[in-house]
Write a protein that holds these residues in place. Sequence first.
Motif, mmCIF file in Angstrom:
data_model
loop_
_atom_site.group_PDB
_atom_site.id
_atom_site.type_symbol
_atom_site.label_atom_id
_atom_site.label_comp_id
_atom_site.label_asym_id
_atom_site.label_seq_id
_atom_site.Cartn_x
_atom_site.Cartn_y
_atom_site.Cartn_z
ATOM 1 N N SER A 1 11.673 12.775 -10.196
ATOM 2 C CA SER A 1 10.681 12.134 -9.343
ATOM 3 C C SER A 1 10.011 13.174 -8.459
ATOM 4 O O SER A 1 10.691 13.988 -7.826
ATOM 5 C CB SER A 1 11.347 11.064 -8.461
ATOM 6 O OG SER A 1 10.383 10.388 -7.685
ATOM 7 N N GLY B 1 8.769 14.732 -5.396
ATOM 8 C CA GLY B 1 9.103 14.565 -3.993
ATOM 9 C C GLY B 1 7.949 14.961 -3.090
ATOM 10 O O GLY B 1 6.844 15.255 -3.548
ATOM 11 N N HIS C 1 3.898 7.106 1.348
ATOM 12 C CA HIS C 1 5.039 7.750 0.675
ATOM 13 C C HIS C 1 6.135 6.720 0.425
ATOM 14 O O HIS C 1 6.756 6.700 -0.650
ATOM 15 C CB HIS C 1 5.598 8.889 1.542
ATOM 16 C CG HIS C 1 4.609 9.981 1.804
ATOM 17 N ND1 HIS C 1 4.241 10.349 3.072
ATOM 18 C CD2 HIS C 1 3.896 10.760 0.973
ATOM 19 C CE1 HIS C 1 3.357 11.325 3.017
ATOM 20 N NE2 HIS C 1 3.118 11.593 1.750
ATOM 21 N N SER D 1 6.005 4.760 -2.808
ATOM 22 C CA SER D 1 6.593 5.354 -4.008
ATOM 23 C C SER D 1 8.114 5.415 -3.932
ATOM 24 O O SER D 1 8.809 5.004 -4.872
ATOM 25 C CB SER D 1 6.040 6.770 -4.230
ATOM 26 O OG SER D 1 4.737 6.717 -4.763
ATOM 27 N N TYR D 2 8.640 5.903 -2.817
ATOM 28 C CA TYR D 2 10.078 6.168 -2.761
ATOM 29 C C TYR D 2 10.909 4.882 -2.729
ATOM 30 O O TYR D 2 11.976 4.819 -3.351
ATOM 31 C CB TYR D 2 10.393 7.079 -1.568
ATOM 32 C CG TYR D 2 9.709 8.421 -1.704
ATOM 33 C CD1 TYR D 2 9.920 9.210 -2.834
ATOM 34 C CD2 TYR D 2 8.808 8.880 -0.747
ATOM 35 C CE1 TYR D 2 9.268 10.419 -2.993
ATOM 36 C CE2 TYR D 2 8.150 10.084 -0.900
ATOM 37 C CZ TYR D 2 8.381 10.857 -2.024
ATOM 38 O OH TYR D 2 7.729 12.045 -2.183
ATOM 39 N N ASP E 1 13.165 3.636 -5.808
ATOM 40 C CA ASP E 1 14.558 3.336 -5.470
ATOM 41 C C ASP E 1 14.955 1.969 -6.033
ATOM 42 O O ASP E 1 16.060 1.799 -6.556
ATOM 43 C CB ASP E 1 14.737 3.345 -3.948
ATOM 44 C CG ASP E 1 16.181 3.140 -3.521
ATOM 45 O OD1 ASP E 1 17.007 4.039 -3.766
ATOM 46 O OD2 ASP E 1 16.488 2.074 -2.955
ATOM 47 N N TYR F 1 19.380 11.357 -11.286
ATOM 48 C CA TYR F 1 18.097 11.347 -10.587
ATOM 49 C C TYR F 1 17.871 12.672 -9.862
ATOM 50 O O TYR F 1 18.647 13.055 -8.982
ATOM 51 C CB TYR F 1 18.097 10.192 -9.584
ATOM 52 C CG TYR F 1 16.766 9.801 -9.008
ATOM 53 C CD1 TYR F 1 15.922 8.927 -9.682
ATOM 54 C CD2 TYR F 1 16.360 10.257 -7.759
ATOM 55 C CE1 TYR F 1 14.716 8.520 -9.129
ATOM 56 C CE2 TYR F 1 15.152 9.873 -7.199
ATOM 57 C CZ TYR F 1 14.331 8.995 -7.889
ATOM 58 O OH TYR F 1 13.147 8.602 -7.334
ATOM 59 N N MET G 1 15.056 15.054 -7.678
ATOM 60 C CA MET G 1 13.811 15.038 -6.907
ATOM 61 C C MET G 1 13.605 16.406 -6.267
ATOM 62 O O MET G 1 14.561 17.109 -5.947
ATOM 63 C CB MET G 1 13.855 13.963 -5.816
ATOM 64 C CG MET G 1 12.512 13.768 -5.128
ATOM 65 S SD MET G 1 12.550 12.466 -3.854
ATOM 66 C CE MET G 1 13.421 13.312 -2.557
ATOM 67 N N HIS H 1 14.256 13.195 5.162
ATOM 68 C CA HIS H 1 15.567 12.663 4.776
ATOM 69 C C HIS H 1 16.016 11.561 5.741
ATOM 70 O O HIS H 1 16.604 10.551 5.319
ATOM 71 C CB HIS H 1 16.602 13.788 4.742
ATOM 72 C CG HIS H 1 16.375 14.782 3.636
ATOM 73 N ND1 HIS H 1 16.165 14.401 2.337
ATOM 74 C CD2 HIS H 1 16.327 16.141 3.641
ATOM 75 C CE1 HIS H 1 15.992 15.481 1.584
ATOM 76 N NE2 HIS H 1 16.079 16.540 2.362
ATOM 77 N N MET I 1 14.111 8.424 4.825
ATOM 78 C CA MET I 1 14.619 7.788 3.607
ATOM 79 C C MET I 1 15.936 7.046 3.881
ATOM 80 O O MET I 1 16.163 5.946 3.372
ATOM 81 C CB MET I 1 14.832 8.831 2.513
ATOM 82 C CG MET I 1 13.547 9.464 1.980
ATOM 83 S SD MET I 1 12.351 8.265 1.301
ATOM 84 C CE MET I 1 11.170 8.159 2.650
ATOM 85 N N VAL J 1 16.921 4.210 1.135
ATOM 86 C CA VAL J 1 16.602 4.822 -0.154
ATOM 87 C C VAL J 1 17.748 5.749 -0.536
ATOM 88 O O VAL J 1 18.133 6.625 0.246
ATOM 89 C CB VAL J 1 15.278 5.608 -0.079
ATOM 90 C CG1 VAL J 1 15.046 6.411 -1.353
ATOM 91 C CG2 VAL J 1 14.116 4.659 0.170
ATOM 92 N N ALA K 1 18.774 11.590 -3.824
ATOM 93 C CA ALA K 1 18.756 12.077 -5.204
ATOM 94 C C ALA K 1 20.124 12.642 -5.572
ATOM 95 O O ALA K 1 20.883 13.095 -4.704
ATOM 96 C CB ALA K 1 17.679 13.145 -5.360
#
Length: 734
Positions: free
Chosen positions: A49, A51, A62, A65-66, A70, A86, A88, A219, A222, A227, A230
């Motif tokens: 994916s 990043g 963003h 997408s994330y 997820d 996965y 990223m 981070h 996320m 999420v 990775a």
Amino acid sequence: MSSTRNKRSQPLWTPPPGSPPVQLKLFNSLSRKKEIFVPQNGKLVTWYSCGPTVYDHAHMGHARSYISFDILRRVIADYFGYDVFYCMNITDIDDKIIVKARCEYLLMKYKEEGLSCDKVLADAKEAMQIFLKKLSVEEDSDKKVMLERIKETVSDSIKRMEDAISSNATDSELEKAKEELITKGKDVLGKWLDSQKGADVTENSIFADLPKIYEEAFHKDMKSLNVLPADVLTRVSEYIPENIDFVQNIIDNGYGYESNGSVYFETNKFDQKENHHYAKLVPEAFGDDKALAEGEGELTKSDGEKKNPADFALWKSSKPGEPAWDCPWGKGRPGWHLECSVMASSILGQSMDIHSGGCDLKFPHHDNEIAQSEAYFDNDNWVRYFLHTGHLTINGCKMSKSLKNFITIQDALKKYTSRQIRILYLLHPWKDTLDFGTSTMEGAIQYEKSVNEFFLTVKDRLRNIPSVGVAAFDKWTPEEVELNQKFLEKKSAVHEALCDNIDTPGSMKIIKELISLTHIYLNKCDTEKRQVNRRVVYYIASYITQLLKVFGTFDEDESIGFPQGSIQSADLENLVMPYLEAMAEFRDKVRQATRGSTSQVEGILKLCDDIRDEVLPNLGVRLEDKEGRRPVIKLVDREILLQEKEEQRKAEEAKRKEKEMKAAAQAEKKKQNMIPPSELFKHETEKYSEFDENGMPTLMKDGTPVTKSALKKLKKLYDAQDKKYQDYLKSQNR
């Protein structure tokens, strides 16, 4: 005997008729249609994916997408049972990062110089002239809007600075105006300083420190959005040797060439090969010079270096003021498109199952990734399935950092919860454009509320019910059989929806339908005053809970329902519930006993209501009185209950004010009706000077007679008031 043998020779069992199982299909951008998903290696799914490029805070575009990927990742792994690996990347070397790092560094140094207000004002005006020239030639409508906003902001700051200087403002006021001009004018002043001194910025740490700050923030964002991290995270800065080797191999395979210290990919030569195709995703964009130039980055000037305008940079020769690494072609850095190819291939090899990213990356970024990777491996299947999420818009406008039109994730989380944002995305197809705003978020909030209320209701019905033993199983009536049949049908419908390109909106709709069916069953049981069958209700609630876990709405180990803020322990619920039930039962008996009594009833009932409305909400408990059956007790987050209480107070206050306004209007109307028509106009002495014996005006204030047309209108008012007055007199005589 013979007929018996013939009968027995026939098969005693035949397979039941049935349709083949529904298979997972994903919309593959490579074919532009839904394709049956077939990983290359059994249950293993390799996934790369794209990043973030970490030069600013992540925004809700963003998150589009994330969070969406997820959800897809969780469904493919936790629902369909694939083993997803996965990967990223973090892009920490890029033109945007270089420019922003230099601008911020130069602005910091500029502030430290302690320049006079006159000097800063003169610099800002000079920078503004250059900016206005750029604005005058900008053709992109979205960028033009963004530049106009910057122009307005900086112009206002310049004006305030001029006013402060011309009005002989105090030193502190001048310093404040100067600070505002530098801060609000950073987009204009920073680029101006960069054009003059950017080449002098040579310390590589300046370019390394900025992305570290924003990667750390990414981070945290996320994690706040639940999420999953990775399985492996790659950073461009850690793969410089691999980038150099990758470029060299492309050159050796005949698809790359060096020019003036840079290396370019020869698109026409690659596309002419029988087993290669350039621009697989967007073939109609082949030769789109504008898109190609944007993909190369604002620092890339390749005039005269390329064999063909459609060629793109694999390796960029670094100019003064740019980070650089030694390589066979001189000091330079990797091209943006190359970085992802190298990192993905280093981890996942020469062919991966899934590659994903936002739809705006299709061309040239992903098309260039495919071309250079297939040139490196000399294959035609570097990616099997390409998945692209749709745009996120605000009031119809694309959300973009480069357009300065965005809401950061942290700002969004100040207003909405992570779960509410995820539900918004679940309620819309992952590959389509989604508009983020108050109306769409309200839909997500209401969805969460209705599902949460369902869980609380089911928990109340299942409380203190044995989970094992004879008492745990009741005989099913036709109503339970029918509900269970509908439940199985809905489960099958959810499966078909998820197989159909992971259709979460369809799945969420079916969940609501299943909740509605369960409510109908529960209400029918209450109406008929019969016991609810615990098993079938538990099965439904557990299924919905597990499905919402798969979607990532929560991860905590709850048997049913969303975790309630700080109340996340099932042991806590089991511990406190007996005491709450005893209190609720006592309160209910007091309420029942006071009915029909005349002594101290109001005081006792008020105490009961205070427990329900004031005491328990502050403890995170909602108590609901139900006629004909025991009270309902629900453990709910305290803040939610207090918010509900405040909303109820506001609604009651609004209702009270409306009632007062109606009463005042009625009183005013009654007061107006009490006026005899002969007195209707006599108080209007500012307009009229004389009246006849009936109270009708005859002369205006200036002594001129009242016109016939005016008299006609006044007569209508007079007659209307006469009718109201006569009605009033009649009402008084009753």
